[in-house]
Design an enzyme around this catalytic site. Structure first.
Site, PDB file in Angstrom:
ATOM      1  N   PRO A 251       0.735  -1.246   0.079  1.00  0.00           N
ATOM      2  CA  PRO A 251       0.099   0.096  -0.011  1.00  0.00           C
ATOM      3  C   PRO A 251       0.830   1.411   0.022  1.00  0.00           C
ATOM      4  O   PRO A 251       2.008   1.246   0.624  1.00  0.00           O
ATOM      5  CB  PRO A 251      -0.585  -0.158   1.372  1.00  0.00           C
ATOM      6  CG  PRO A 251      -0.948  -1.499   1.381  1.00  0.00           C
ATOM      7  CD  PRO A 251       0.437  -2.055   1.005  1.00  0.00           C
ATOM      8  N   ASN A 252       0.395   2.253  -0.764  1.00  0.00           N
ATOM      9  CA  ASN A 252       0.890   3.741  -0.933  1.00  0.00           C
ATOM     10  C   ASN A 252       2.178   3.665  -1.771  1.00  0.00           C
ATOM     11  O   ASN A 252       2.586   4.578  -1.940  1.00  0.00           O
ATOM     12  CB  ASN A 252       0.895   4.298   0.416  1.00  0.00           C
ATOM     13  CG  ASN A 252      -0.232   4.466   1.051  1.00  0.00           C
ATOM     14  OD1 ASN A 252      -1.098   5.229   0.352  1.00  0.00           O
ATOM     15  ND2 ASN A 252      -0.534   4.117   2.480  1.00  0.00           N
TER      16      ASN A 252
ATOM     17  N   ARG B 264       5.246  11.964  -2.644  1.00  0.00           N
ATOM     18  CA  ARG B 264       5.078  12.431  -1.443  1.00  0.00           C
ATOM     19  C   ARG B 264       6.457  12.071  -0.638  1.00  0.00           C
ATOM     20  O   ARG B 264       6.936  10.904  -0.738  1.00  0.00           O
ATOM     21  CB  ARG B 264       3.717  11.703  -0.819  1.00  0.00           C
ATOM     22  CG  ARG B 264       2.607  12.308  -1.442  1.00  0.00           C
ATOM     23  CD  ARG B 264       2.325  13.661  -1.126  1.00  0.00           C
ATOM     24  NE  ARG B 264       1.852  13.930   0.058  1.00  0.00           N
ATOM     25  CZ  ARG B 264       0.774  13.609   0.853  1.00  0.00           C
ATOM     26  NH1 ARG B 264      -0.225  13.030   0.075  1.00  0.00           N
ATOM     27  NH2 ARG B 264       0.688  13.778   2.123  1.00  0.00           N
TER      28      ARG B 264
ATOM     29  N   TYR C 157      11.344   8.858   1.536  1.00  0.00           N
ATOM     30  CA  TYR C 157      11.406   7.534   0.524  1.00  0.00           C
ATOM     31  C   TYR C 157      11.996   7.872  -0.803  1.00  0.00           C
ATOM     32  O   TYR C 157      11.892   7.148  -1.939  1.00  0.00           O
ATOM     33  CB  TYR C 157       9.911   7.311   0.140  1.00  0.00           C
ATOM     34  CG  TYR C 157       9.154   6.660   1.449  1.00  0.00           C
ATOM     35  CD1 TYR C 157       8.188   7.814   2.196  1.00  0.00           C
ATOM     36  CD2 TYR C 157       9.515   5.706   1.980  1.00  0.00           C
ATOM     37  CE1 TYR C 157       7.675   7.209   3.388  1.00  0.00           C
ATOM     38  CE2 TYR C 157       8.839   5.002   3.406  1.00  0.00           C
ATOM     39  CZ  TYR C 157       7.848   6.026   3.736  1.00  0.00           C
ATOM     40  OH  TYR C 157       7.433   5.801   5.119  1.00  0.00           O
TER      41      TYR C 157
ATOM     42  N   ASN D  46       7.971  -5.572  -0.560  1.00  0.00           N
ATOM     43  CA  ASN D  46       8.028  -4.449   0.247  1.00  0.00           C
ATOM     44  C   ASN D  46       6.648  -4.283   0.707  1.00  0.00           C
ATOM     45  O   ASN D  46       5.702  -3.516  -0.115  1.00  0.00           O
ATOM     46  CB  ASN D  46       8.487  -3.088  -0.417  1.00  0.00           C
ATOM     47  CG  ASN D  46       8.488  -1.792   0.643  1.00  0.00           C
ATOM     48  OD1 ASN D  46       8.061  -2.076   1.515  1.00  0.00           O
ATOM     49  ND2 ASN D  46       9.105  -0.617   0.154  1.00  0.00           N
TER      50      ASN D  46
ATOM     51  N   ALA E 205       2.945  -0.535   4.775  1.00  0.00           N
ATOM     52  CA  ALA E 205       2.470  -0.445   6.044  1.00  0.00           C
ATOM     53  C   ALA E 205       1.946  -2.066   6.722  1.00  0.00           C
ATOM     54  O   ALA E 205       1.758  -2.209   7.757  1.00  0.00           O
ATOM     55  CB  ALA E 205       1.389   0.678   6.229  1.00  0.00           C
TER      56      ALA E 205
ATOM     57  N   GLU F  51      12.630  -9.324   2.204  1.00  0.00           N
ATOM     58  CA  GLU F  51      12.037  -8.007   2.538  1.00  0.00           C
ATOM     59  C   GLU F  51      12.655  -7.005   2.460  1.00  0.00           C
ATOM     60  O   GLU F  51      13.749  -6.901   2.995  1.00  0.00           O
ATOM     61  CB  GLU F  51      11.365  -8.246   4.317  1.00  0.00           C
ATOM     62  CG  GLU F  51      10.850  -7.348   4.783  1.00  0.00           C
ATOM     63  CD  GLU F  51      10.546  -7.329   6.193  1.00  0.00           C
ATOM     64  OE1 GLU F  51      10.845  -8.169   6.962  1.00  0.00           O
ATOM     65  OE2 GLU F  51      10.165  -6.651   6.995  1.00  0.00           O
TER      66      GLU F  51
ATOM     67  N   HIS G 276      12.738  -2.490   2.556  1.00  0.00           N
ATOM     68  CA  HIS G 276      12.050  -1.302   2.993  1.00  0.00           C
ATOM     69  C   HIS G 276      13.049  -0.040   2.522  1.00  0.00           C
ATOM     70  O   HIS G 276      14.192  -0.227   2.502  1.00  0.00           O
ATOM     71  CB  HIS G 276      12.023  -1.226   4.577  1.00  0.00           C
ATOM     72  CG  HIS G 276      11.002  -2.276   5.155  1.00  0.00           C
ATOM     73  ND1 HIS G 276       9.807  -2.189   5.081  1.00  0.00           N
ATOM     74  CD2 HIS G 276      11.542  -3.355   5.812  1.00  0.00           C
ATOM     75  CE1 HIS G 276       9.134  -3.290   5.391  1.00  0.00           C
ATOM     76  NE2 HIS G 276      10.082  -4.034   5.823  1.00  0.00           N
TER      77      HIS G 276
ATOM     78  N   ARG H 135      12.572   4.850  12.767  1.00  0.00           N
ATOM     79  CA  ARG H 135      11.408   5.626  12.804  1.00  0.00           C
ATOM     80  C   ARG H 135      10.428   5.180  14.071  1.00  0.00           C
ATOM     81  O   ARG H 135      10.893   4.764  15.148  1.00  0.00           O
ATOM     82  CB  ARG H 135      10.619   5.221  11.542  1.00  0.00           C
ATOM     83  CG  ARG H 135      11.721   5.402  10.378  1.00  0.00           C
ATOM     84  CD  ARG H 135      11.120   5.377   8.946  1.00  0.00           C
ATOM     85  NE  ARG H 135      10.074   6.210   8.998  1.00  0.00           N
ATOM     86  CZ  ARG H 135       8.962   6.063   7.971  1.00  0.00           C
ATOM     87  NH1 ARG H 135       9.214   5.256   6.920  1.00  0.00           N
ATOM     88  NH2 ARG H 135       7.864   6.982   7.740  1.00  0.00           N
TER      89      ARG H 135
END
Ligand SMILES: O=C(O)[C@]1(O)C=C(c2cccc(Sc3ccccc3)c2)[C@@H](O)[C@H](O)C1
Length: 165
Positions: free
Chosen positions: A11-12, A19, A24, A90, A93, A114, A116, A123
């Protein structure tokens, strides 16, 4: 047969580059996928990409990698299953919430890496836990979009090493 890697973004991640570039980066998802595809091609590996904002769609695609469910990866011409030999994921969330994605990855028993973009361990506390990391062959975080090329390179080498055994 040429090894295949399935790259899944959650997602996103379709908003990459649009953004929060300070976290990112400025590369778009399309640019990231192109970077990953070039890396895979240079290592003699095929790459398939998938992005969804929906947990169930990601679960369906993972199941499909093993020939199960509505997303079974079947070659139109020969009806052979084009099963990936490895998954790079990835989950966005969903990393921090999805037992369903963990269960799907364990069920299909396909090795996965995995990835990121950000360093999730530097974070917010809720991003420090992953439902996947303990079952991943490798976890790459904080390298920005180059984490994807590192993951592809690692997965390709892991696959080639497996072929030699
Ligand atoms: O660092 C990552 O790659 C990560 O997997 C990616 C994430 C991510 C992915 C896409 C967007 C966002 S937040 C966002 C939302 C809208 C526009 C820009 C960023 C977070 C986080 O949810 C995860 O905690 C960490």
């Amino acid at each position: 047969m040429t090894p295949r890697i399935l790259l899944i973004n959650g997602p996103n991640l379709n908003l990459l580059g649009k953004r929060e570039p300070h976290i990112y980066g400025s590369a778009t998802l399309a640019e990231v996928e192109a970077l990953a595809r070039d890396q895979a091609s240079s290592l003699g590996v095929e790459l398939e990409t998938f992005q969804s904002n929906h947990e169930g769609a990601i679960v369906d695609r993972i199941q499909g990698a093993a020939g199960w469910g509505p997303e079974a990866a079947v070659d139109d011409r020969t009806e052979r299953l084009r099963k990936p030999s490895a998954i790079v994921i990835n989950p966005g969330a969903l990393t921090h919430t999805s037992v369903a994605i963990r269960d799907a990855l364990l069920a299909v028993d396909i090795p996965f890496v995995e990835v990121h973009v950000s360093n999730i361990h530097a974070r917010e506390p809720f991003r420090k836990h992953s439902y996947l990391s303990d079952k991943a062959v490798a976890v790459i975080c904080g390298l920005g979009v180059y984490g994807y090329t590192a993951a592809i390179a690692f997965a390709a080498r892991h696959l080639k090493a497996g072929e030699r055994e």
